[in-house]
Design a protein around this motif. Structure first.
Motif, short mmCIF file in Angstrom:
data_model
loop_
_atom_site.label_atom_id
_atom_site.label_comp_id
_atom_site.label_asym_id
_atom_site.label_seq_id
_atom_site.Cartn_x
_atom_site.Cartn_y
_atom_site.Cartn_z
N PHE A 474 4.20 7.14 4.18
CA PHE A 474 3.84 5.86 4.79
C PHE A 474 5.07 4.96 4.79
N SER A 475 4.98 3.89 5.58
CA SER A 475 5.95 2.80 5.43
C SER A 475 5.44 1.89 4.33
N TYR A 476 6.36 1.31 3.57
CA TYR A 476 6.00 0.37 2.51
C TYR A 476 6.67 -0.97 2.77
N ALA A 477 5.94 -2.03 2.49
CA ALA A 477 6.44 -3.36 2.83
C ALA A 477 5.81 -4.41 1.92
N ILE A 478 6.43 -5.60 1.90
CA ILE A 478 5.82 -6.78 1.30
C ILE A 478 5.66 -7.82 2.40
N LEU A 546 2.01 -5.66 -2.08
CA LEU A 546 2.63 -4.44 -1.57
C LEU A 546 1.68 -3.79 -0.56
N TYR A 547 2.20 -3.47 0.60
CA TYR A 547 1.41 -2.86 1.67
C TYR A 547 1.96 -1.48 2.02
N LYS A 548 1.05 -0.63 2.49
CA LYS A 548 1.51 0.61 3.11
C LYS A 548 0.99 0.63 4.54
N CYS A 549 1.77 1.23 5.42
CA CYS A 549 1.45 1.21 6.84
C CYS A 549 1.55 2.62 7.41
#
Length: 618
Positions: A474-478, A546-549
């Motif tokens: 996944f992509s990880y982001a804040i 923290l998000y996953k996309c």
């Protein structure tokens, strides 16, 4: 970020620098021990750390009609209540035997069986990738929630008693830890090895999401497997299986060799693909791991579902009135399916209550039974009815991987590991699928497929650098705060705004700043360094979400494909400052689980201070 004066701010791409992790010097380990807490069977292996070849130590279990691998036991835990505390009374076949034999006096026993899949069934990463996949009601697990926070997950024992899942998992790991310590003590004689000098490795399915991985790590810590910072590792099961095969087949694995690993267990099917990098056996991952819940346990579910469809209310009534007999039926079928070769049928021993409560005479099943011996015979075609749907799904996964650009016409081997891979029927089906795509491909099996993951996990603990990089699933982001500009962010006009800087500007807090992108290789040990800032004066803590996309096109945290997976709680220094502070976060990716540390910088005084970080992936 959140809006309660606890906002962390950053800008996209700001300070997303990389560096390699440096571990502090510690007292050297003398032993590496690995645990495989499986959906159906569990076991452990250990080895002394030396410069020579690895000499694996595995137990050999005897007695109680042990039909599974001698090195493994059924994942069945018997707990007893003593003075308000829960004690492990038995594990494996002995746990079932003692429970069915009955308790003595007023002591209360609770039997937990085949519960590992509750983590997979309560997680949702696979649904993000396959949003149309919905498990049937019958596949939710016996008495367990289908989705929800793992910290709140409870498991039901055979007698209906509920306990926190974390307690049950930790008790199992603690029991195996004590077995290892006893084995080492016997081997050493009077002398022994301090538990602080044992490297512990716990295996996990590669397709588990981050919350399930963190849950297993918490259970391991609760079981006493982390007395020092560098003592506990999680190993991905298909990777461990591959390392075992590489260790056995060193001569044929030359640099540039590409292979696919199929880890077929009781609960899940895990697939990963690697390329050998050098003569030392180091590898890199080629594609994102893939898999599903079509392990051999699905065959048992199909069998039970067929009984329910065939006999309806009478079967349900028998199951409710005779839970112990129902439990025995499941175990009998689990053992019978392991004996099925695809050439003959299998026999099941059944409780007398089964024949008394259910009328078999009008059944459409391909069966025969013996009233005297209380045996049910299921024919070859009837067994294939349960096997075929599961094998077809597995072969679809294998075919999809072998047709990928990374593997098509370039994959030399398919490695089959895990207990289900010992099935002749499954091996033949996968071989047929693989050779239809790449005729010259070879199917490899380790010496003992059911313990390959265990032995490979020991190798991983000894040399975690054997896996050099992994592909991000996944992509990880804040999410971060940005000044709202109606000429640039008109499409976000419906969003709520937060006033900051004493009301001088309006901000949105819903944009995502990615630091790992799906599909990209991530070197093991790589850390992403992100700088965030306090958003208000006198702030005492930061909450970073923290998000996953799925994919790399998601820009905002409320878009489809973005999911909040956890929070990082950072406690700021005790002094309350009337000016902005910055916090540098270091998140480690590429490994089997997240780690994070933080350093605060006083932008006026210029001082730095290490901070504590709490990670929560529920």
């Amino acid at each position: 970020c959140n809006c309660n004066n606890q906002i962390a701010t950053t800008q996209p791409g700001q300070d997303h620098t990389r560096k390699q992790m440096m571990l502090p010097m510690q007292e050297p380990f003398r032993v590496c021990a690995a645990f495989d807490l499986g959906s159906g069977n569990s076991g452990y292996a250990w080895a002394y750390i030396s410069d020579g070849p690895v000499d694996f130590n595995l137990p050999s279990w005897e007695g109680l009609n042990q039909r599974c691998s001698r090195e493994k036991l059924p994942t069945t835990l018997l707990l007893g209540e003593e003075n308000g505390d829960l004690k492990v009374k038995a594990f494996g076949k002995e746990a079932r035997h003692r429970h069915f034999k009955g308790r003595k006096g007023d002591q209360k026993f609770h039997l937990f069986d085949r519960f590992k899949m509750s983590l997979y069934e309560s997680a949702d990463s696979w649904e993000m990738v396959n949003p149309d996949s919905k498990a049937d009601e019958d596949e939710k697990g016996e008495g367990n929630q289908k989705r929800g926070a793992l910290s709140e997950l409870k498991l039901k024992s055979v007698d209906g008693h509920e306990l926190p899942a974390l307690t049950v998992f930790a008790k199992c790991l603690a029991w195996m830890k004590n077995q290892v310590l006893e084995d080492i003590k016997k081997d050493f004689g009077k002398a022994t090895v301090s538990s602080r000098r044992i490297k512990w490795v716990v295996t996990i399915p590669a397709i588990w999401d981050d919350s399930a991985k963190q849950f297993m790590r918490k259970a391991a810590i609760k079981a006493g497997l982390e007395e020092r910072d560098d003592q506990l590792d999680l190993a991905l099961e298909p990777e461990a299986g591959a390392l075992c095969v590489l260790n056995e087949r060193k001569g044929i694995m030359t640099p540039g060799t590409r292979y696919l690993v199929v880890d077929a267990g009781d609960g899940t099917i895990d697939l990963t693909s690697h390329e050998v990098l050098d003569v030392h056996g180091r590898v890199k991952e080629l594609r994102k791991v893939n898999g599903d819940d079509n392990g051999s346990g699905k065959i048992t579910k199909l069998f039970l579902k067929r009984l329910g469809d065939e006999f309806g209310g009478s079967f349900k009534k028998w199951k409710d009135e005779h839970p112990v007999d129902f439990f025995k039926l499941k175990q009998e079928f689990n053992e019978a399916k392991n004996r099925f070769t695809g050439e003959d049928g299998v026999s099941l021993r059944l409780a007398s209550s089964f024949f008394k409560k259910i009328d078999w005479m009008d059944s459409n099943l391909d069966y025969d039974f013996d009233d005297e011996d209380l045996e049910l015979y299921l024919g070859k075609m009837q067994m294939l009815e349960f096997y075929t749907p599961v094998m077809e799904e597995i072969c679809k996964l294998v075919g999809s991987q072998l047709r990928s650009k990374e593997l098509k016409a370039r994959c030399k081997y398919v490695m089959m590991v895990g207990g289900f891979s010992q099935s002749k029927t499954l091996r033949e089906a996968i071989q047929k699928t693989a050779k239809s795509i790449t005729p010259e491909i070879e199917i490899l099996h380790p010496t003992n497929a059911s313990t390959a993951v265990l032995r490979g996990a020991v190798l991983y603990g000894l040399k975690p650098s054997l896996v050099q990089s992994r592909i991000a699933r996944f992509s990880y982001a804040i999410n971060y705060c940005y000044d709202y500009d109606p000429t640039k962010h008109f499409e976000r006009r419906h969003k709520k705004f937060t006033l900051r800087s004493k009301g001088k500007s309006r901000t949105c807090i819903d944009k995502l700043s990615k630091f790992v992108k799906a599909g990209n290789p991530v070197p093991v040990g790589q850390q992403e360094r992100i700088t965030v800032c306090t958003a208000s004066d006198y702030q005492t803590s930061l909450t970073i979400q923290l998000y996953k996309c799925v994919g790399n096109d998601v820009q905002y945290d409320d878009e489809e494909g973005a999911k909040l997976i956890g929070e990082l709680e950072v406690k700021l220094p005790g002094k309350k400052l009337a000016h902005e502070e910055s916090v540098e976060l270091e998140l480690m990716f590429g490994s089997t689980h997240f780690t994070c540390k933080a350093v605060a910088t006083d932008q006026v005084a210029g001082g730095k201070e290490k901070l504590s970080v709490a990670m929560n992936f529920d």
